[in-house]
Scaffold this motif. Structure first.
Motif, PDB file in Angstrom:
ATOM      1  N   GLU A  26      40.092  39.453  51.239  1.00  0.00           N
ATOM      2  CA  GLU A  26      41.250  39.227  51.952  1.00  0.00           C
ATOM      3  C   GLU A  26      42.013  38.917  52.383  1.00  0.00           C
ATOM      4  O   GLU A  26      43.390  38.928  53.523  1.00  0.00           O
ATOM      5  N   THR A 191      45.314  31.368  39.472  1.00  0.00           N
ATOM      6  CA  THR A 191      45.125  32.490  39.219  1.00  0.00           C
ATOM      7  C   THR A 191      45.421  33.209  38.512  1.00  0.00           C
ATOM      8  O   THR A 191      43.863  33.606  38.013  1.00  0.00           O
ATOM      9  N   HIS A 195      42.101  35.237  36.776  1.00  0.00           N
ATOM     10  CA  HIS A 195      41.908  36.608  36.427  1.00  0.00           C
ATOM     11  C   HIS A 195      42.808  37.588  34.985  1.00  0.00           C
ATOM     12  O   HIS A 195      42.620  38.842  34.693  1.00  0.00           O
ATOM     13  N   TYR A 204      33.738  34.721  35.406  1.00  0.00           N
ATOM     14  CA  TYR A 204      33.041  35.668  35.938  1.00  0.00           C
ATOM     15  C   TYR A 204      31.319  36.301  34.822  1.00  0.00           C
ATOM     16  O   TYR A 204      30.111  36.483  35.989  1.00  0.00           O
ATOM     17  N   LYS A 276      30.816  36.956  41.560  1.00  0.00           N
ATOM     18  CA  LYS A 276      31.872  37.790  42.800  1.00  0.00           C
ATOM     19  C   LYS A 276      33.058  36.683  44.131  1.00  0.00           C
ATOM     20  O   LYS A 276      32.412  35.874  44.069  1.00  0.00           O
ATOM     21  N   ASN A 278      37.762  36.156  44.176  1.00  0.00           N
ATOM     22  CA  ASN A 278      38.646  35.536  43.711  1.00  0.00           C
ATOM     23  C   ASN A 278      39.504  34.917  43.618  1.00  0.00           C
ATOM     24  O   ASN A 278      39.035  34.175  45.431  1.00  0.00           O
ATOM     25  N   TYR A 280      42.383  34.307  45.183  1.00  0.00           N
ATOM     26  CA  TYR A 280      43.174  34.895  46.229  1.00  0.00           C
ATOM     27  C   TYR A 280      42.424  34.698  47.764  1.00  0.00           C
ATOM     28  O   TYR A 280      43.445  33.780  48.288  1.00  0.00           O
TER      29      TYR A 280
END
Length: 341
Positions: A26, A191, A195, A204, A276, A278, A280
């Motif tokens: 990121e 998000t 998460h 996941y 794998k 995210n 962001y």
């Protein structure tokens, strides 16, 4: 002589490391974004113009709403290439029912329902016919949804929407585009969902090992249906903003949107092997690709060159992700070998 084994302690706490933080993909995307701004501002005096940037933001953020559920889909080792056709069908049906006399407020609700239904059909078919890959299923529905849109309008267009409807595409809150405010709000919601909730952890788990997740009590089929329904719903949101910005709709709108969305997600570091990545990185990648297109357009760079640049960025992202994974695996094997010896 018997081998000596040293006692091992396993801790769920990982010591904080600034090095580990700034070596994340990121942060590399943030660096690429800063480089894009620096180079384009040197090449064109119009790049940093606030009104130009806000207009450019409006032009690429509509498709970015689909990025949120696409992250979840790809984390589960799945894909959805029907989202562009879902956008077209949702927009065409919204405009059609409005032209037939339905109030625009209700037409928007119909648009959202159509998008969610299209997504649910994708999820249902993928779960029902497990022998078929998601590519085949969504390719079929991509053709189906676009075909229905063409059957309804052929080569015609529908416009004449209420004046207040243009606010979705062109309105502002203070000096920020309304679409950007909505994108920030949905970024926060998705998000948190991915998460910070059990639902996100299950996604996941499915991506890491679907069979293990199923045997662990995760309702894999239900989660897939929900995520694909979210993809259809976000495609309908895209349809609302895109139709508002264009002022009319045709069956060929949102053509190739699915490739742009997948490129944004892949550049964001989401592994196609699942489990794998995210949210962001995908959000940052939206602005990397969007402002790259905007800057190169200002200096009249051919579209083919833009495709080459985006392709190189995707290759770089996949390569770095694979290198990091293989390095971690090598270190893990080396440590295990040393402990045995």
């Amino acid at each position: 002589m018997e081998p000596r084994f040293e006692p091992r302690t396993i801790s769920s706490y990982k010591e904080f490391s600034w090095k580990r933080v700034f070596l994340k993909w990121e942060w590399l995307l943030v660096g690429i974004l800063l480089i894009i701004f620096f180079i384009n501002s040197m090449l064109s005096p119009y790049f940093l113009n606030y009104f130009n940037i806000t207009d450019a933001t409006r032009s690429f953020l509509d498709k970015a709403f689909i990025v949120f559920p696409m992250v979840m889909i790809m984390l589960m080792r799945e894909i959805d290439i029907s989202v562009g056709s879902t956008v077209a069908l949702s927009s065409v049906i919204m405009a059609t029912v409005y032209s037939m006399g339905l109030p625009m407020e209700l037409a928007i609700i119909v648009c959202l329902l159509v998008g969610a239904l299209c997504g649910y059909i994708n999820g249902y078919l993928i779960v029902k016919f497990k022998e078929l890959s998601a590519v085949i299923v969504t390719l079929s529905t991509m053709i189906l949804y676009r075909g229905i849109a063409y059957m309804m309008l052929e080569d015609q267009s529908i416009g004449g929407f209420p004046s207040w409807f243009t606010y979705f595409g062109w309105g502002s809150i203070a000096t920020l585009p309304f679409i950007l405010v909505v994108f920030i709000l949905l970024s926060f919601i998705f998000t948190l969902l991915l998460h910070k909730t059990v639902f996100g952890r299950n996604i996941y788990a499915i991506g890491s090992n679907p069979n293990a997740a199923r045997f662990s009590g995760v309702n894999v089929d239900k989660i897939k249906r929900i995520v694909y329904t979210l993809a259809g719903l976000m495609a309908a949101v895209t349809a609302i903003f895109l139709t508002s910005r264009m002022g009319s709709t045709r069956p060929n709108i949102a053509n190739m949107y699915e490739l742009d969305v997948i490129a944004m997600v892949a550049l964001g570091g989401i592994s196609t092997a699942g489990g794998k990545g995210n949210m962001y990185g995908a959000i940052i990648a939206v602005f990397v690709i969007g402002y790259l297109q905007y800057g190169l357009g200002l200096i009249n760079i051919p579209a083919q060159i833009l495709l080459i640049i985006i392709g190189l960025l995707l290759i770089m992202s996949v390569s770095i992700t694979n290198l990091k994974s293989s390095r971690k695996l090598t270190i893990f094997k080396k440590k295990n070998k040393e402990q045995v010896l």
